[in-house]
Design an enzyme around this catalytic site. Structure first.
Site, PDB file in Angstrom:
ATOM      1  N   GLY A  47       0.987  -1.120  -0.062  1.00  0.00           N
ATOM      2  CA  GLY A  47      -0.046   0.039   0.055  1.00  0.00           C
ATOM      3  C   GLY A  47       0.902   1.147  -0.081  1.00  0.00           C
ATOM      4  O   GLY A  47       2.015   1.240   0.261  1.00  0.00           O
ATOM      5  N   SER A  92      -0.636 -10.720  -7.346  1.00  0.00           N
ATOM      6  CA  SER A  92      -0.047 -10.994  -8.529  1.00  0.00           C
ATOM      7  C   SER A  92       0.098 -12.712  -8.387  1.00  0.00           C
ATOM      8  O   SER A  92       1.069 -13.020  -7.631  1.00  0.00           O
ATOM      9  CB  SER A  92       1.295 -10.291  -8.297  1.00  0.00           C
ATOM     10  N   TYR A 155      -0.657 -18.169  -5.160  1.00  0.00           N
ATOM     11  CA  TYR A 155      -1.371 -17.054  -5.033  1.00  0.00           C
ATOM     12  C   TYR A 155      -3.144 -17.529  -5.031  1.00  0.00           C
ATOM     13  O   TYR A 155      -3.949 -17.427  -4.128  1.00  0.00           O
ATOM     14  CB  TYR A 155      -1.452 -16.165  -5.872  1.00  0.00           C
ATOM     15  N   VAL A 185     -10.195  -6.556 -10.896  1.00  0.00           N
ATOM     16  CA  VAL A 185     -10.842  -4.925 -10.674  1.00  0.00           C
ATOM     17  C   VAL A 185      -9.759  -4.125 -11.133  1.00  0.00           C
ATOM     18  O   VAL A 185      -8.513  -4.370 -11.112  1.00  0.00           O
ATOM     19  CB  VAL A 185     -10.794  -5.177  -8.858  1.00  0.00           C
ATOM     20  N   VAL A 199      -2.860  -4.967 -15.548  1.00  0.00           N
ATOM     21  CA  VAL A 199      -2.765  -4.527 -17.097  1.00  0.00           C
ATOM     22  C   VAL A 199      -3.349  -3.097 -17.327  1.00  0.00           C
ATOM     23  O   VAL A 199      -2.539  -2.518 -17.921  1.00  0.00           O
ATOM     24  CB  VAL A 199      -3.149  -5.736 -18.082  1.00  0.00           C
ATOM     25  N   ASN A 216       1.511  -9.803 -23.041  1.00  0.00           N
ATOM     26  CA  ASN A 216       1.674 -11.176 -22.482  1.00  0.00           C
ATOM     27  C   ASN A 216       0.718 -12.280 -23.427  1.00  0.00           C
ATOM     28  O   ASN A 216      -0.426 -12.111 -23.273  1.00  0.00           O
ATOM     29  CB  ASN A 216       1.652 -11.653 -21.236  1.00  0.00           C
TER      30      ASN A 216
END
Length: 333
Positions: A47, A92, A155, A185, A199, A216
């Protein structure tokens, strides 16, 4: 529709973890505008201080710098809180493949400690961020809760484990938990910088600076891009949901499907640019297509998203123009 007319009892207090992040800071802003109290928790690992500086002097806002990996911090953060909106996590997919142990520590242990602190402090509802990545390699579209495939990244695994803990905490301890599976989001304050940037903000910044973005893969991958306002609505409506809806996970998206190459063309037209992209290798752990069935969230949470992709992307571009100091005219063609 939306969340502007959502009401809680006077004096209601929310804890937003990850409050200095993209989604967290937008939640803080929305709740303060509605007139309720907010406690923010963040350790600034991902953050940014500038995301919360605007709230520091607000009479209904309290900020606590701390780490969700420390149980004492979680316990203190949950004191006197009615609702927890748990957004603190490391995102990520590619970075999780590089740092699986760190993701285990933050996304699983940190979330579990927040649930435990919420339980011990008598919190009414615990709403937490999950992810569409839990669908893994399941090919069916649209994605529907209960039909998941093999997980493709650490993740994704952390978010699936969070959902299982959420289910157990509702069943065993009576803590109403609601997992929100966010689908891509985007919106104001999303970071356009760094190797792991999302992106849309990354493309916008590069195009505004006349740089050549890298896509990509072939650009034919599709996503259910979801504007931040819809996510705010989902979090607040989950806080008012019936206890029968607790212990479950819900798709939070608009229910649309946008191809990456089409989004790139959208941005070129909107920014009046003529820049050919570079096509790079497919990212490890990425899924090819993503599109959400949001009927469960509509039925159980009353979720009814207002913001389409087109409306959201126009608002996002306007925000980045103003905040990156660039004067460009917008026109969708």
């Amino acid at each position: 529709m939306g969340y502007e007319n959502i009401r809680f009892p006077e004096g209601t207090k929310f804890l937003v973890t990850g409050s200095a992040g993209f989604i967290g800071s937008n939640l803080v802003e929305a709740i303060l505008k509605l007139g309720y109290q907010v406690k923010g928790l963040d350790n600034y690992s991902t953050g940014k201080k500038e995301n919360v500086e605007q709230f520091i002097n607000h009479p209904n806002y309290e900020f606590m710098e701390g780490d969700i990996c420390e149980l004492e911090t979680c316990m203190k953060a949950c004191e006197g809180v009615d609702y927890v909106l748990h957004q603190a996590a490391w995102g990520s997919v590619p970075r999780s493949i590089e740092m699986p142990l760190l993701y285990e520590e933050i996304n699983i242990k940190g979330t579990l400690q927040m649930m435990e602190a919420a339980r011990q402090n008598g919190v009414k509802k615990f709403v937490y961020a999950s992810s569409s990545s839990v669908y893994g390699d399941e090919p069916c579209l649209p994605k529907k809760e209960g039909i998941e495939g093999n997980l493709l990244s650490p993740y994704a695994l952390t978010k699936k484990v969070d959902e299982e803990y959420g289910k157990l905490y509702t069943k065993l301890y009576g803590l109403d938990t609601y997992g929100l599976r966010y689908f891509n989001v985007f919106g104001r304050r999303q970071d356009p910088n760094g190797a792991y940037a999302a992106v849309i903000p990354k493309f916008i910044k590069q195009l505004l600076n006349d740089e050549q973005p890298t896509i990509n893969g072939d650009g034919k991958q599709s996503r259910d891009f979801t504007y931040i306002e819809n996510v705010i609505e989902a979090n607040l409506k989950a806080c008012l949901a019936d206890s029968e809806a607790a212990g479950q996970a819900y798709n939070i998206a608009y229910g649309g499907r946008e191809y990456l190459i089409d989004i790139y063309t959208h941005l070129l037209n909107a920014l009046d640019k003529d820049i050919q992209p570079i096509f790079g290798p497919v990212r490890n752990g990425d899924i090819k297509h993503s599109n959400a069935d949001i009927s469960k969230a509509k039925e159980m949470l009353g979720y009814d998203p207002d913001w389409s992709f087109e409306q959201g992307i126009e608002a996002a571009i306007e925000w980045y123009k103003e905040n990156l100091g660039v004067e460009v005219g917008i026109s969708f063609r």
